[in-house]
Design a protein around this motif. Structure first.
Motif, mmCIF file in Angstrom:
data_model
loop_
_atom_site.group_PDB
_atom_site.id
_atom_site.type_symbol
_atom_site.label_atom_id
_atom_site.label_comp_id
_atom_site.label_asym_id
_atom_site.label_seq_id
_atom_site.Cartn_x
_atom_site.Cartn_y
_atom_site.Cartn_z
ATOM 1 N N ASN A 31 44.630 34.477 25.952
ATOM 2 C CA ASN A 31 44.632 34.403 27.409
ATOM 3 C C ASN A 31 43.663 33.311 27.849
ATOM 4 O O ASN A 31 42.503 33.302 27.451
ATOM 5 C CB ASN A 31 44.226 35.745 28.010
ATOM 6 N N HIS A 32 44.153 32.390 28.670
ATOM 7 C CA HIS A 32 43.340 31.294 29.176
ATOM 8 C C HIS A 32 42.920 31.610 30.611
ATOM 9 O O HIS A 32 43.633 32.276 31.350
ATOM 10 C CB HIS A 32 44.137 29.994 29.111
ATOM 11 N N LYS A 33 41.741 31.126 30.988
ATOM 12 C CA LYS A 33 41.186 31.338 32.330
ATOM 13 C C LYS A 33 41.016 32.821 32.636
ATOM 14 O O LYS A 33 41.147 33.260 33.768
ATOM 15 C CB LYS A 33 42.057 30.653 33.396
ATOM 16 N N GLU A 34 40.726 33.578 31.607
ATOM 17 C CA GLU A 34 40.445 35.006 31.764
ATOM 18 C C GLU A 34 38.978 35.189 32.138
ATOM 19 O O GLU A 34 38.094 34.548 31.585
ATOM 20 C CB GLU A 34 40.740 35.737 30.452
ATOM 21 N N GLY A 35 38.721 36.049 33.110
ATOM 22 C CA GLY A 35 37.355 36.418 33.437
ATOM 23 C C GLY A 35 36.582 35.379 34.214
ATOM 24 O O GLY A 35 35.342 35.389 34.185
ATOM 25 N N TRP A 36 37.276 34.491 34.951
ATOM 26 C CA TRP A 36 36.575 33.492 35.741
ATOM 27 C C TRP A 36 36.181 34.078 37.096
ATOM 28 O O TRP A 36 36.290 33.425 38.130
ATOM 29 C CB TRP A 36 37.427 32.234 35.890
ATOM 30 N N ASN A 37 35.775 35.313 37.084
ATOM 31 C CA ASN A 37 35.212 35.987 38.252
ATOM 32 C C ASN A 37 34.225 37.028 37.734
ATOM 33 O O ASN A 37 34.227 37.370 36.552
ATOM 34 C CB ASN A 37 36.311 36.634 39.097
#
Length: 292
Positions: free
Chosen positions: A107-113
């Motif tokens: 998974n890419h761009k996971e957890g960008w928060n």
């Protein structure tokens, strides 16, 4: 005739240095690749309750050894996004921008928060163990906020206001915001992740210490409040929780094993040049209990 009770073996002493003045330690001179290091792993399990974040650098872990270490922290969870369980071991959730044979391996761009792993289930994760297989030479840092420090840094009036509030955590709501460019969740995935309600202030089940339990996007609303008041309070609490004095920034190196307590921290991934660099991270997730 009396029988002497056996005394428990003393915990292994760890050589450590702090990551942040208020929480987190780096453990030095430790090689976890050999099963003979299990006594040291057990010492890490004990240390996590106190320190919230633990870093062990320079590891060379096979996928199987990563899982073996993780199991000493508790039962492991399997992520709902099965398409990213690509190592042959379902306990490992892959985070990556790499594509093989036309398909992403993770998974890419996971957890960008800002979030706490799996807060959207009835019994959220106790902890996570993230192992750096391949990292960019710049960018892709991970930020950690101590929710113990965040709670303790609130005014007495705000503490009294929120002490017994509850909030709705919604994976469907988060997914729609974070991955609007992807295929929607399947009906099976939706069924596995219904909205759940958790306390806004939770108690650590081992230490008894209080912490905030909020997050961006994943927390939909505070129960019993009008929408405007709920949104404003969540925004205020989230902004407070990630003040600089509560945050540790981790700059990754290949071979880092980072272990964190989801019951009293939030974390947030940061961007990197994903067109230029590869990133492969393996995460295991330890089951927890219902927050109280």
């Amino acid at each position: 005739m009396s029988t002497a009770l056996a005394t428990p073996a003393p915990s292994l002493a760890l050589k450590t240095r702090p990551l942040h003045p208020g929480f987190g330690i780096e453990v030095l001179d430790l090689d976890l690749s050999d099963p003979a290091s299990d006594a040291a792993v057990d010492a890490l399990v004990e240390a996590l309750d106190v320190h919230s974040v633990i870093l062990v650098r320079g590891q060379q872990l096979s996928n199987r050894r990563h899982v073996e270490i993780s199991r000493r922290f508790g039962t492991l969870m399997v992520h709902v996004l099965k398409q990213f369980l690509t190592t042959g071991l379902p306990e490992i959730y892959v985070l990556s921008n790499v594509t093989e044979n036309g398909k992403p391996i993770g998974n890419h761009k996971e957890g960008w928060n800002w979030h706490s792993d799996l807060s959207y289930v009835a019994e959220p994760s106790m902890g996570s163990l993230l192992y750096a297989v391949e990292v960019p030479p710049e960018g892709a840092d991970t930020l950690f906020a101590s929710m113990h420090l965040a709670w303790e840094g609130l005014s007495p009036g705000m503490q009294a206001r929120i002490r017994h509030l509850k909030a709705t955590h919604s994976y469907a709501g988060y997914y729609a915001k974070a991955f609007a460019d992807r295929a929607p969740l399947t009906e099976e995935q939706k069924a596995r992740t219904p909205d759940v309600v958790h306390p806004v202030v939770r108690t650590h089940p081992v230490t008894g210490r209080l912490s905030l339990y909020v997050g961006e996007d994943i927390v939909k609303c505070i129960e019993g409040l009008p929408p405007e008041e709920s949104d404003a309070l969540l925004a205020e609490l989230n902004a407070h929780a990630v003040r600089d004095e509560f945050v540790y920034r981790h700059r990754w190196c290949q071979g880092d094993l980072l272990i964190w307590d989801n019951r009293c921290t939030m974390h947030c991934a940061t961007p990197y040049d994903d067109a230029r660099y590869r990133r492969i991270m393996h995460r295991t997730t330890v089951a927890g209990t219902r927050p109280f």
